[in-house]
Design an enzyme around this catalytic site. Structure first.
Site, PDB file in Angstrom:
ATOM      1  N   GLY A   5     -12.613  18.835   8.058  1.00  0.00           N
ATOM      2  CA  GLY A   5     -12.689  19.932   8.983  1.00  0.00           C
ATOM      3  C   GLY A   5     -11.414  20.729   9.045  1.00  0.00           C
ATOM      4  O   GLY A   5     -11.319  22.269   8.875  1.00  0.00           O
ATOM      5  N   TYR A  36     -15.211  -1.646   5.827  1.00  0.00           N
ATOM      6  CA  TYR A  36     -14.276  -1.043   4.684  1.00  0.00           C
ATOM      7  C   TYR A  36     -14.834  -0.483   3.695  1.00  0.00           C
ATOM      8  O   TYR A  36     -14.870   0.858   3.495  1.00  0.00           O
ATOM      9  CB  TYR A  36     -13.225  -2.169   4.524  1.00  0.00           C
ATOM     10  CG  TYR A  36     -12.047  -1.488   3.594  1.00  0.00           C
ATOM     11  CD1 TYR A  36     -11.072  -0.772   4.127  1.00  0.00           C
ATOM     12  CD2 TYR A  36     -12.059  -1.650   2.399  1.00  0.00           C
ATOM     13  CE1 TYR A  36     -10.075  -0.121   3.551  1.00  0.00           C
ATOM     14  CE2 TYR A  36     -11.151  -1.258   1.338  1.00  0.00           C
ATOM     15  CZ  TYR A  36     -10.000  -0.392   1.984  1.00  0.00           C
ATOM     16  OH  TYR A  36      -9.048  -0.023   1.396  1.00  0.00           O
ATOM     17  N   LYS A  67     -15.468   3.648   3.366  1.00  0.00           N
ATOM     18  CA  LYS A  67     -14.951   4.304   2.164  1.00  0.00           C
ATOM     19  C   LYS A  67     -15.998   4.923   1.395  1.00  0.00           C
ATOM     20  O   LYS A  67     -15.848   6.207   0.731  1.00  0.00           O
ATOM     21  CB  LYS A  67     -14.031   3.381   1.370  1.00  0.00           C
ATOM     22  CG  LYS A  67     -12.842   3.073   2.000  1.00  0.00           C
ATOM     23  CD  LYS A  67     -11.724   4.002   2.051  1.00  0.00           C
ATOM     24  CE  LYS A  67     -10.492   3.456   2.479  1.00  0.00           C
ATOM     25  NZ  LYS A  67      -9.330   4.416   2.555  1.00  0.00           N
ATOM     26  N   HIS A  73       2.714  -4.758   4.590  1.00  0.00           N
ATOM     27  CA  HIS A  73       3.117  -5.188   5.764  1.00  0.00           C
ATOM     28  C   HIS A  73       3.043  -6.995   5.443  1.00  0.00           C
ATOM     29  O   HIS A  73       2.540  -7.548   4.690  1.00  0.00           O
ATOM     30  CB  HIS A  73       1.937  -5.123   6.726  1.00  0.00           C
ATOM     31  CG  HIS A  73       2.075  -5.474   8.079  1.00  0.00           C
ATOM     32  ND1 HIS A  73       2.240  -6.660   8.530  1.00  0.00           N
ATOM     33  CD2 HIS A  73       2.108  -4.710   9.057  1.00  0.00           C
ATOM     34  CE1 HIS A  73       2.303  -6.814   9.812  1.00  0.00           C
ATOM     35  NE2 HIS A  73       2.513  -5.410  10.247  1.00  0.00           N
TER      36      HIS A  73
HETATM   37  P1  NAD Z   1      -1.387   0.350   5.144  1.00  0.00           P
HETATM   38  O1  NAD Z   1      -2.285  -0.387   6.187  1.00  0.00           O
HETATM   39  O2  NAD Z   1      -0.156   0.061   4.935  1.00  0.00           O
HETATM   40  O3  NAD Z   1      -1.530   2.026   5.572  1.00  0.00           O
HETATM   41  C1  NAD Z   1      -2.399   2.398   6.108  1.00  0.00           C
HETATM   42  C2  NAD Z   1      -2.120   3.526   7.328  1.00  0.00           C
HETATM   43  O4  NAD Z   1      -2.967   3.837   8.117  1.00  0.00           O
HETATM   44  C3  NAD Z   1      -1.183   2.433   8.456  1.00  0.00           C
HETATM   45  O5  NAD Z   1       0.233   2.932   8.877  1.00  0.00           O
HETATM   46  C4  NAD Z   1      -2.006   2.573   9.480  1.00  0.00           C
HETATM   47  O6  NAD Z   1      -1.260   2.439  10.745  1.00  0.00           O
HETATM   48  C5  NAD Z   1      -2.755   3.924   9.351  1.00  0.00           C
HETATM   49  N1  NAD Z   1      -3.862   4.147  10.320  1.00  0.00           N
HETATM   50  C6  NAD Z   1      -5.052   3.249  10.210  1.00  0.00           C
HETATM   51  N2  NAD Z   1      -5.881   3.640  11.012  1.00  0.00           N
HETATM   52  C7  NAD Z   1      -5.567   4.807  11.639  1.00  0.00           C
HETATM   53  C8  NAD Z   1      -6.116   5.853  12.420  1.00  0.00           C
HETATM   54  N3  NAD Z   1      -7.367   5.977  12.942  1.00  0.00           N
HETATM   55  N4  NAD Z   1      -5.246   7.095  12.384  1.00  0.00           N
HETATM   56  C9  NAD Z   1      -4.197   7.276  12.009  1.00  0.00           C
HETATM   57  N5  NAD Z   1      -3.586   6.309  11.141  1.00  0.00           N
HETATM   58  C10 NAD Z   1      -4.319   5.326  10.874  1.00  0.00           C
HETATM   59  O7  NAD Z   1      -2.305   0.535   3.852  1.00  0.00           O
HETATM   60  P2  NAD Z   1      -2.117   1.003   2.344  1.00  0.00           P
HETATM   61  O8  NAD Z   1      -2.134  -0.118   1.270  1.00  0.00           O
HETATM   62  O9  NAD Z   1      -0.673   2.024   2.489  1.00  0.00           O
HETATM   63  O10 NAD Z   1      -3.216   2.006   2.009  1.00  0.00           O
HETATM   64  C11 NAD Z   1      -3.337   3.251   2.397  1.00  0.00           C
HETATM   65  C12 NAD Z   1      -4.682   3.859   1.861  1.00  0.00           C
HETATM   66  O11 NAD Z   1      -4.815   3.483   0.345  1.00  0.00           O
HETATM   67  C13 NAD Z   1      -5.701   3.281   2.545  1.00  0.00           C
HETATM   68  O12 NAD Z   1      -6.594   4.490   3.066  1.00  0.00           O
HETATM   69  C14 NAD Z   1      -6.297   2.301   1.840  1.00  0.00           C
HETATM   70  O13 NAD Z   1      -7.727   2.100   2.061  1.00  0.00           O
HETATM   71  C15 NAD Z   1      -6.038   2.729   0.332  1.00  0.00           C
HETATM   72  N6  NAD Z   1      -5.942   1.700  -0.785  1.00  0.00           N
HETATM   73  C16 NAD Z   1      -4.871   1.008  -0.646  1.00  0.00           C
HETATM   74  C17 NAD Z   1      -4.917  -0.123  -1.726  1.00  0.00           C
HETATM   75  C18 NAD Z   1      -4.122  -1.238  -1.646  1.00  0.00           C
HETATM   76  O14 NAD Z   1      -3.903  -2.180  -2.751  1.00  0.00           O
HETATM   77  N7  NAD Z   1      -2.707  -0.852  -1.327  1.00  0.00           N
HETATM   78  C19 NAD Z   1      -6.223  -0.371  -2.388  1.00  0.00           C
HETATM   79  C20 NAD Z   1      -7.212   0.511  -2.159  1.00  0.00           C
HETATM   80  C21 NAD Z   1      -7.241   1.615  -1.404  1.00  0.00           C
HETATM   81  N1  UDP Z   2     -11.172  19.678  12.813  1.00  0.00           N
HETATM   82  C1  UDP Z   2     -10.011  19.700  13.014  1.00  0.00           C
HETATM   83  N2  UDP Z   2      -8.853  20.377  12.686  1.00  0.00           N
HETATM   84  C2  UDP Z   2      -9.181  21.715  12.390  1.00  0.00           C
HETATM   85  C3  UDP Z   2     -10.676  21.994  12.271  1.00  0.00           C
HETATM   86  C4  UDP Z   2     -11.714  20.935  12.592  1.00  0.00           C
HETATM   87  O1  UDP Z   2      -9.735  18.326  13.501  1.00  0.00           O
HETATM   88  O2  UDP Z   2      -8.313  22.519  12.117  1.00  0.00           O
HETATM   89  C5  UDP Z   2     -12.299  18.761  13.180  1.00  0.00           C
HETATM   90  C6  UDP Z   2     -13.316  19.401  14.374  1.00  0.00           C
HETATM   91  O3  UDP Z   2     -13.020  18.342  15.399  1.00  0.00           O
HETATM   92  C7  UDP Z   2     -14.611  19.087  13.763  1.00  0.00           C
HETATM   93  C8  UDP Z   2     -14.302  18.474  12.529  1.00  0.00           C
HETATM   94  O4  UDP Z   2     -13.078  18.527  11.941  1.00  0.00           O
HETATM   95  O5  UDP Z   2     -15.490  18.179  14.730  1.00  0.00           O
HETATM   96  C9  UDP Z   2     -15.392  18.862  11.286  1.00  0.00           C
HETATM   97  O6  UDP Z   2     -15.099  20.286  11.351  1.00  0.00           O
HETATM   98  P1  UDP Z   2     -16.250  21.265  10.614  1.00  0.00           P
HETATM   99  O7  UDP Z   2     -15.704  22.666  10.863  1.00  0.00           O
HETATM  100  O8  UDP Z   2     -16.864  20.699   9.409  1.00  0.00           O
HETATM  101  O9  UDP Z   2     -17.623  20.732  11.955  1.00  0.00           O
HETATM  102  P2  UDP Z   2     -17.822  21.737  12.982  1.00  0.00           P
HETATM  103  O10 UDP Z   2     -16.556  22.236  13.816  1.00  0.00           O
HETATM  104  O11 UDP Z   2     -18.844  22.915  12.731  1.00  0.00           O
HETATM  105  O12 UDP Z   2     -18.598  20.968  13.608  1.00  0.00           O
END
Ligand code: NAD
Ligand code: UDP
Ligand code: UDP
Length: 330
Positions: free
Chosen positions: A108, A151, A155, A187
């Site tokens: 968004g 997961y 994804k 980590h």
């Molecule tokens: P990581 O766990 O070290 O980093 C992920 C970060 O995302 C962390 O700092 C965590 O605090 C933050 N996070 C989690 N949920 C969140 C949320 N809801 N809002 C904000 N922040 C949030 O893992 P990484 O290895 O650095 O992985 C980074 C990305 O790459 C991930 O999306 C992971 O799925 C993808 N990935 C990594 C690997 C790998 O081997 N390292 C493989 C495949 C995919």
């Molecule tokens: N959104 C956001 N930052 C922005 C614009 C949108 O976090 O600058 C979020 C917003 O909460 C929304 C989501 O992104 O629910 C999806 O946005 P989109 O425009 O596709 O959907 P809509 O607002 O029409 O539901």
């Protein structure tokens, strides 16, 4: 909003305090960009970004991507999501929300700003693969209700959202499927195999092999991975992915354990533990697309990457010993 200048951009990195995110931010800052790091510190600590706070081009926002985010940026890297099985299975509902609600909010944001957004997807979208090595056209073999589903399916749904926002809303997307990556700033207790084995070897504790250790993974060093990620972001608009980025050299987990023992000079014994549910048997990327469209391929062999990673864990463990000595006696 026009970029600050042609060469200097303001870039959002979600999950920026994590292992990959913090290295990415180092590189973006070194290129002269401004970076907003958004992270809720669910699976990381501020230690990874401590060295950045003095940089006036760096800003940290503690924020959960499951909630809307209104910032003004030129590019988005969406990395927020716990990546290790221990972390993502700790609160599976939150993991799925992070992938799905996080993707919706970041898409968004990208839609409003008309900016490029890169998704850190994963080899887990292939599940326990029935074809080998895995090509991007393969649809995968994922158990939708198993312990890894929060997961894997999260994804997969995020990829669906990326492609639908691209087709329906014209959002410029880049979807990258990352295969097992390792390096400094993983980590220490996230349970992933490379960090587990190194820490166990350095502490002289038993090296825990799940199952018989014949399952394979292909390990990519963090520097190689980031080269691929940044090339993908810089690629022409028609290159949207999904694109595999990983090392093609496949290792049995038992061989990884032996290599870590050899390099660390550890006396640790190898012990066997039960294999977790749905653990993929084999994994190796086909990186033909990355080679042809990005001119990318990994350069760092596993031995060299481990040699660069082990000193980081030595330092972490030494700091822990120091901190425990500084605790006042009760
Ligand atoms: P990581 O766990 O070290 O980093 C992920 C970060 O995302 C962390 O700092 C965590 O605090 C933050 N996070 C989690 N949920 C969140 C949320 N809801 N809002 C904000 N922040 C949030 O893992 P990484 O290895 O650095 O992985 C980074 C990305 O790459 C991930 O999306 C992971 O799925 C993808 N990935 C990594 C690997 C790998 O081997 N390292 C493989 C495949 C995919
Ligand atoms: N959104 C956001 N930052 C922005 C614009 C949108 O976090 O600058 C979020 C917003 O909460 C929304 C989501 O992104 O629910 C999806 O946005 P989109 O425009 O596709 O959907 P809509 O607002 O029409 O539901
Ligand atoms: N593994 C292991 N011992 C450990 C941690 C992991 O044998 O202490 C195995 C795990 O069962 C899997 C492989 O190593 O087969 C890679 O595990 P990791 O969690 O690093 O990544 P993923 O399974 O997500 O590829």
């Amino acid at each position: 909003m026009p970029p600050i200048s042609e060469s200097r951009k303001r870039i959002l990195v979600t999950g920026g305090a994590g292992f990959l995110g913090s290295h990415l931010i180092d590189r973006l800052l070194a290129q002269g960009h401004e970076v907003i790091c958004v992270d809720n510190l669910f699976s990381s600590t501020k230690r990874n970004i401590d060295h950045l706070h003095a940089n006036p081009r760096f800003e940290f926002m503690r924020h959960d991507v499951c909630f809307p985010l209104y910032v003004e940026v030129d590019e988005i890297y969406n990395l927020a999501c716990p990546a290790s099985p221990i972390h993502y299975q700790h609160d599976p509902i939150q993991t799925l929300k992070t992938s799905v609600h996080g993707a919706i909010n970041m898409l968004g944001l990208a839609k409003r700003l008309k900016c490029k957004i890169l998704q850190a997807s994963t080899s887990e979208v292939y599940g326990d693969p029935t074809i080998h090595p895995q090509v991007e056209e393969y649809w995968g073999n994922v158990n939708p209700i198993g312990p890894r589903a929060c997961y894997d399916e999260g994804k997969r749904a995020a990829e669906t959202l990326f492609f639908d926002y691209h087709r329906q809303q014209g959002v410029p997307i880049k979807v990258m499927r990352i295969f097992n990556t390792y390096g400094p700033r993983m980590h220490r207790q996230d349970g992933r195999v490379v960090s587990n084995f190194i820490v166990q070897a350095l502490l002289g504790e038993p090296i825990t092999i799940y199952g018989d250790g014949s399952q394979t993974r292909s390990f990519c060093y963090v520097d190689d991975l980031l080269d691929g990620m940044m090339r993908l972001m810089a690629s022409p608009a028609e290159v949207i992915g999904p694109i595999n980025i990983g090392n093609t050299r496949e290792f049995a987990i038992l061989d990884l354990a032996r290599l870590v023992i050899e390099i660390t000079g550890s006396r640790s014994q190898i012990v066997s533990k039960p294999l977790p549910g749905d653990d993929p048997r084999q994994r190796q990327p086909d990186i033909t697309k990355a080679r042809e469209t990005l001119g990318w391929e990994p350069k760092v062999p596993l031995r060299e990457g481990l040699q660069k990673t082990i000193p980081y864990f030595r330092d972490i463990l030494a700091d822990e010993v120091l901190a425990s000595k500084e605790q006042p006696a009760l």
